[in-house]
Design an enzyme around this catalytic site. Structure first.
Site, PDB file in Angstrom:
ATOM      1  N   GLU A   9     -10.807   3.716   3.705  1.00  0.00           N
ATOM      2  CA  GLU A   9      -9.949   4.791   3.142  1.00  0.00           C
ATOM      3  C   GLU A   9      -9.817   3.961   1.245  1.00  0.00           C
ATOM      4  O   GLU A   9      -9.798   2.970   1.015  1.00  0.00           O
ATOM      5  CB  GLU A   9      -7.654   4.345   3.139  1.00  0.00           C
ATOM      6  CG  GLU A   9      -7.727   4.585   4.443  1.00  0.00           C
ATOM      7  CD  GLU A   9      -6.153   4.145   4.772  1.00  0.00           C
ATOM      8  OE1 GLU A   9      -5.592   4.114   4.244  1.00  0.00           O
ATOM      9  OE2 GLU A   9      -6.050   4.977   4.915  1.00  0.00           O
ATOM     10  N   GLN A  22      -3.451   2.350  15.181  1.00  0.00           N
ATOM     11  CA  GLN A  22      -2.070   3.108  14.007  1.00  0.00           C
ATOM     12  C   GLN A  22      -1.553   3.606  14.586  1.00  0.00           C
ATOM     13  O   GLN A  22      -0.315   4.079  14.774  1.00  0.00           O
ATOM     14  CB  GLN A  22      -3.214   2.877  12.721  1.00  0.00           C
ATOM     15  CG  GLN A  22      -2.264   3.559  11.815  1.00  0.00           C
ATOM     16  CD  GLN A  22      -2.818   4.691  10.764  1.00  0.00           C
ATOM     17  OE1 GLN A  22      -3.939   4.428  10.601  1.00  0.00           O
ATOM     18  NE2 GLN A  22      -1.806   4.988  10.042  1.00  0.00           N
ATOM     19  N   GLU A  68      -9.703  12.716   7.739  1.00  0.00           N
ATOM     20  CA  GLU A  68      -9.522  13.485   6.814  1.00  0.00           C
ATOM     21  C   GLU A  68     -10.986  14.363   7.295  1.00  0.00           C
ATOM     22  O   GLU A  68     -11.592  15.769   7.199  1.00  0.00           O
ATOM     23  CB  GLU A  68      -9.228  13.489   5.616  1.00  0.00           C
ATOM     24  CG  GLU A  68      -7.880  13.253   5.290  1.00  0.00           C
ATOM     25  CD  GLU A  68      -7.415  12.462   4.347  1.00  0.00           C
ATOM     26  OE1 GLU A  68      -6.762  13.679   3.158  1.00  0.00           O
ATOM     27  OE2 GLU A  68      -7.947  10.979   4.484  1.00  0.00           O
ATOM     28  N   HIS A  77      -4.094  14.483   0.190  1.00  0.00           N
ATOM     29  CA  HIS A  77      -4.346  13.178   1.534  1.00  0.00           C
ATOM     30  C   HIS A  77      -2.263  12.893   2.631  1.00  0.00           C
ATOM     31  O   HIS A  77      -3.325  13.603   4.024  1.00  0.00           O
ATOM     32  CB  HIS A  77      -3.889  11.910   1.280  1.00  0.00           C
ATOM     33  CG  HIS A  77      -4.743  10.901   2.289  1.00  0.00           C
ATOM     34  ND1 HIS A  77      -5.589  11.049   3.153  1.00  0.00           N
ATOM     35  CD2 HIS A  77      -3.415   9.965   3.000  1.00  0.00           C
ATOM     36  CE1 HIS A  77      -4.939   9.566   4.365  1.00  0.00           C
ATOM     37  NE2 HIS A  77      -4.633   8.754   3.984  1.00  0.00           N
ATOM     38  N   LYS A  79      -3.755  -1.388  10.177  1.00  0.00           N
ATOM     39  CA  LYS A  79      -4.409  -2.035   8.960  1.00  0.00           C
ATOM     40  C   LYS A  79      -4.548  -3.355   8.574  1.00  0.00           C
ATOM     41  O   LYS A  79      -5.086  -3.772   7.944  1.00  0.00           O
ATOM     42  CB  LYS A  79      -2.986  -1.505   8.055  1.00  0.00           C
ATOM     43  CG  LYS A  79      -2.860  -0.115   8.391  1.00  0.00           C
ATOM     44  CD  LYS A  79      -4.110   1.063   7.828  1.00  0.00           C
ATOM     45  CE  LYS A  79      -3.141   2.053   7.887  1.00  0.00           C
ATOM     46  NZ  LYS A  79      -3.751   2.933   6.611  1.00  0.00           N
ATOM     47  N   ASP A  81       0.526  -0.963   0.235  1.00  0.00           N
ATOM     48  CA  ASP A  81       0.097   0.116  -0.372  1.00  0.00           C
ATOM     49  C   ASP A  81       0.613   1.350  -0.022  1.00  0.00           C
ATOM     50  O   ASP A  81       2.080   1.579   1.257  1.00  0.00           O
ATOM     51  CB  ASP A  81      -0.611  -0.598   1.197  1.00  0.00           C
ATOM     52  CG  ASP A  81      -2.349   1.268   1.328  1.00  0.00           C
ATOM     53  OD1 ASP A  81      -2.812   1.702   0.290  1.00  0.00           O
ATOM     54  OD2 ASP A  81      -3.164   1.216   2.104  1.00  0.00           O
ATOM     55  N   ASP A  94      -9.335   0.351   2.128  1.00  0.00           N
ATOM     56  CA  ASP A  94      -8.290  -0.343   3.474  1.00  0.00           C
ATOM     57  C   ASP A  94      -8.411   0.400   4.641  1.00  0.00           C
ATOM     58  O   ASP A  94      -7.953   0.957   5.104  1.00  0.00           O
ATOM     59  CB  ASP A  94      -6.825   0.607   2.313  1.00  0.00           C
ATOM     60  CG  ASP A  94      -5.153  -0.146   3.927  1.00  0.00           C
ATOM     61  OD1 ASP A  94      -5.795  -1.254   3.744  1.00  0.00           O
ATOM     62  OD2 ASP A  94      -4.948   0.806   3.371  1.00  0.00           O
ATOM     63  N   ARG A 151      -7.635   3.606  13.270  1.00  0.00           N
ATOM     64  CA  ARG A 151      -6.651   5.027  13.717  1.00  0.00           C
ATOM     65  C   ARG A 151      -6.401   5.000  15.083  1.00  0.00           C
ATOM     66  O   ARG A 151      -5.616   5.392  15.220  1.00  0.00           O
ATOM     67  CB  ARG A 151      -7.569   5.930  13.850  1.00  0.00           C
ATOM     68  CG  ARG A 151      -8.029   6.639  12.314  1.00  0.00           C
ATOM     69  CD  ARG A 151      -7.020   6.140  10.689  1.00  0.00           C
ATOM     70  NE  ARG A 151      -7.543   6.416  10.071  1.00  0.00           N
ATOM     71  CZ  ARG A 151      -6.810   6.085   8.549  1.00  0.00           C
ATOM     72  NH1 ARG A 151      -5.711   5.627   8.967  1.00  0.00           N
ATOM     73  NH2 ARG A 151      -7.456   6.635   7.491  1.00  0.00           N
ATOM     74  N   GLU A 155      -9.477   3.420  -1.972  1.00  0.00           N
ATOM     75  CA  GLU A 155      -8.349   3.708  -2.987  1.00  0.00           C
ATOM     76  C   GLU A 155      -8.289   2.980  -4.050  1.00  0.00           C
ATOM     77  O   GLU A 155      -9.167   2.359  -4.829  1.00  0.00           O
ATOM     78  CB  GLU A 155      -6.861   3.187  -2.001  1.00  0.00           C
ATOM     79  CG  GLU A 155      -6.731   3.432  -0.742  1.00  0.00           C
ATOM     80  CD  GLU A 155      -5.625   2.842  -0.140  1.00  0.00           C
ATOM     81  OE1 GLU A 155      -4.837   1.904  -0.880  1.00  0.00           O
ATOM     82  OE2 GLU A 155      -5.943   2.963   1.219  1.00  0.00           O
ATOM     83  N   THR A 159      -8.699  -5.962   4.709  1.00  0.00           N
ATOM     84  CA  THR A 159      -8.920  -4.641   3.304  1.00  0.00           C
ATOM     85  C   THR A 159      -9.659  -5.154   1.503  1.00  0.00           C
ATOM     86  O   THR A 159      -9.131  -6.219   1.480  1.00  0.00           O
ATOM     87  CB  THR A 159      -7.287  -4.549   2.354  1.00  0.00           C
ATOM     88  OG1 THR A 159      -6.366  -4.761   2.952  1.00  0.00           O
ATOM     89  CG2 THR A 159      -6.991  -3.854   0.890  1.00  0.00           C
TER      90      THR A 159
END
Ligand code: CA
Length: 389
Positions: free
Chosen positions: A179, A220, A338, A114, A233, A107, A213, A217, A181, A237
């Site tokens: 996420e 992480q 975000e 971002h 993570k 990834d 993904d 948080r 992607e 996925t």
């Protein structure tokens, strides 16, 4: 089922209800062509590629064969060949499977918007981008074995977190995120020790898929210094079940953002692979983001060149993803981290409820489209997933 039109010709793996034999499918409109059955008519010399029911053999066969099969399919579809009709199934009647065996999963972190927004959230007084960011596409090796097909429920992971008062505890993540992607699927393997140059991108990469993904948080944030993402993570996925060949995106190619400073020679692209794609993120039916892939700083060809520049070789089925796609506007951000500014600004859904991060039961959908040079759009499929406790 997505309406793929008649020229995109994406591939999938599917089973019929009550049957356990996987078949390779091709999306035509909202139907699925059973290519495992139709190969005897469409590509009689290549029918062995489709007997296994997944895309693995086709991926391994390489670019000449990809072109040959696509050309044969396009010819039969264009003349509305009656021989195809008996092998067409309504898309809603089949179960879509993970279309290929995922070898390695990488990834990236290739969207400047971002990376900058995340930098501003976590380092408001420091540099938003790490010093290497504009010199190389940053990435990490993820967990291939937990790549799951769209529709697979995603269980809220548990792990270590650190509370604001410094207490370290264990429990379900309170900050489960998505996420948005784009994923790139490697077909043809490469030779160990030999980097794959930018110019060979389309000789190795077969096509693209849509990726969610999933990210925890809080897990992480506690674990990732200094080595990067790990358990925050690796639990899941999700990928879309349809792989759209690069050949279908030829007219979606656009210039990527200007690169400043100019990268090292191995990352310079004469014929860049920017792609005019849009990712539409929906939570419980509410569109929360429309992220423009054309704004991503590093192209997939640059990512591949960097991924292999140390001689690391590619295997059939390698999957690498772009990293979260975010555009410059607030409504173009590809993660809740975000969109909610790390929980400070909740997102309101159409039913009046709010989200900072995902709740149990939430359905998340990321759908992608490509805009072609003539102004028309093609659908690229979607990746769905529901959060379960
Ligand atoms: Ca990611």
């Amino acid at each position: 089922m997505t309406d793929f039109g008649r020229t995109t010709l994406p591939y999938c793996s599917f089973v019929r209800p009550g049957d356990d034999r996987a078949c390779v499918g091709v999306g035509i409109g909202t139907d699925v062509l059973d290519l495992t059955a139709a190969a005897a008519t469409v590509v009689p010399g290549r029918r062995d590629l489709f007997g296994g029911g997944s895309l693995d053999a086709l991926l391994a066969a390489g670019p000449q064969v990809w072109h040959e099969v696509r050309l044969a399919l396009a010819t039969h579809v264009e003349r509305d060949d009656a021989a195809l009709a008996e092998h067409l199934l309504p898309g809603g009647d089949v179960e879509l499977l993970l279309p290929f065996a995922v070898a390695d999963y990488v990834d990236f972190y290739a969207s400047e918007h971002h990376a900058t927004t995340v930098g501003r959230i976590f380092r408001p007084d420091g540099e938003a981008l790490p010093p290497s960011w504009k010199h190389l596409p940053i990435g990490y090796h993820g967990r291939a074995g937990t790549v799951v097909v769209s529709g697979t429920p995603v269980r809220r992971p548990s792990g270590q977190t650190r509370a604001a008062d410094g207490t370290v505890g264990f429990g379900p993540t309170a900050r489960l995120d998505l996420e948005a992607e784009i994923g790139f699927v490697v077909g043809a393997a490469s030779t160990p020790g030999e980097p794959v140059p930018i110019s060979a991108f389309d000789q190795h990469v077969f096509g693209i898929c849509v990726v969610n993904d999933w990210s925890a948080r809080d897990i992480q944030a506690w674990e990732y210094v200094p080595l990067g993402p790990f358990l925050g993570k690796s639990f899941a996925t999700s990928v879309s079940p349809w792989i759209v060949p690069l050949a279908a995106l030829e007219h979606a190619r656009v210039s990527p953002p200007p690169r400043d400073p100019e990268p090292l020679p191995y990352l310079r692209d004469e014929q860049p692979w920017g792609l005019d794609l849009e990712l539409v993120v929906t939570i419980e039916g509410t569109v929360v983001s429309r992220a423009p892939f054309s704004s991503v700083y590093w192209t997939a060809a640059q990512m591949l060149a960097h991924l292999t520049v140390n001689g690391a070789s590619l295997r059939t089925g390698d999957l690498y993803a772009s990293g979260t796609v975010s555009g410059p506007e607030a409504g173009q951000r590809g993660s809740l981290l975000e969109l909610s500014w790390n929980g400070a600004e909740p997102v309101t859904l159409d039913d009046g409820s709010t989200r900072t991060f995902l709740r149990d039961g939430d359905h998340v959908c990321i759908a992608a489209t490509a805009r072609l040079a003539d102004g028309t759009h093609i659908e690229l499929g979607q990746v769905d997933g529901q959060v379960i406790a």
